[in-house]
Enzyme design. Sequence first.
Site, PDB file in Angstrom:
ATOM      1  N   LYS A 187      44.708  11.575  34.185  1.00  0.00           N
ATOM      2  CA  LYS A 187      42.869  12.286  34.327  1.00  0.00           C
ATOM      3  C   LYS A 187      42.071  11.211  34.349  1.00  0.00           C
ATOM      4  CE  LYS A 187      40.203  13.116  30.487  1.00  0.00           C
ATOM      5  NZ  LYS A 187      40.070  13.313  29.113  1.00  0.00           N
ATOM      6  N   HIS A 194      29.921   5.683  19.800  1.00  0.00           N
ATOM      7  CA  HIS A 194      31.186   5.593  18.143  1.00  0.00           C
ATOM      8  C   HIS A 194      31.834   6.115  18.348  1.00  0.00           C
ATOM      9  CE1 HIS A 194      27.042   3.336  17.015  1.00  0.00           C
ATOM     10  NE2 HIS A 194      27.429   2.654  16.041  1.00  0.00           N
ATOM     11  N   ASP A 234      26.685  11.025  28.095  1.00  0.00           N
ATOM     12  CA  ASP A 234      26.205  11.844  27.540  1.00  0.00           C
ATOM     13  C   ASP A 234      26.974  12.844  28.023  1.00  0.00           C
ATOM     14  OD1 ASP A 234      24.812  12.807  24.251  1.00  0.00           O
ATOM     15  OD2 ASP A 234      23.820  14.674  26.683  1.00  0.00           O
ATOM     16  N   PHE A 259      41.191  14.438  24.075  1.00  0.00           N
ATOM     17  CA  PHE A 259      39.763  14.627  22.708  1.00  0.00           C
ATOM     18  C   PHE A 259      39.432  16.243  22.735  1.00  0.00           C
ATOM     19  CE2 PHE A 259      37.473  11.321  25.341  1.00  0.00           C
ATOM     20  CZ  PHE A 259      37.121  11.922  25.144  1.00  0.00           C
TER      21      PHE A 259
END
Length: 211
Positions: free
Chosen positions: A185, A14, A74, A162
């Site tokens: 990146k 999400h 993750d 981010f």
Amino acid sequence: MVRRLTGRLIIATHNRGKLWEMQALLKPYGIEAVSAGELGLPEPEETGATFIANAELKARVAAQAARLPALADDSGLCVDALDGAPGLHSARWAELAPGGARDFAAAIERVERALRETGAAPPYRAHFVSALALAWPDGTTQVFEGKVHGTLVFPPRGTKGFGYDPIFLPDGLSRTFGEMMMDEKQAIPPDGSPALSHRARGFQVFARACL
């Protein structure tokens, strides 16, 4: 047994930043990627004891709900002087801002404050980890992992990327992830050498196995 991926894929996230990165990495392979958030799929509680366990959990939930293959990431920042923290709790260190978004500026301040409290002196060694899990509707999973080592810099540098990108300086480079464009990146070197980011490195292993 290795299973090859074609067609449509759920990105079990999400998080818009993660979705953009994964869509960019998948684009050359012609995979149609849609996020769990866009489909209104549930966001499971991350109860795993490792990055891989959490990635598998998220991928399985999405694959079973959508009846399609699902890829979950993750990832987190592990700081040596903080005994690996924030680690699995990297997102949770970012307080919720109005509207439900994570405030990573607050998380970065928390990391800096925690380092001061330990009395540790720079350079602050750290690494990013990205665990990827590909789950199929029948419950089969395949897992992959990428890491990148570096140091933390304060004050933060750059407004790109981010999360903790503005304080992470990869080894051998003079710019933080926050000072790099996503295309740079996430670029996959054609000669097979490691990509810059942890997520792209994990993706390289995934792509060799499944794409």
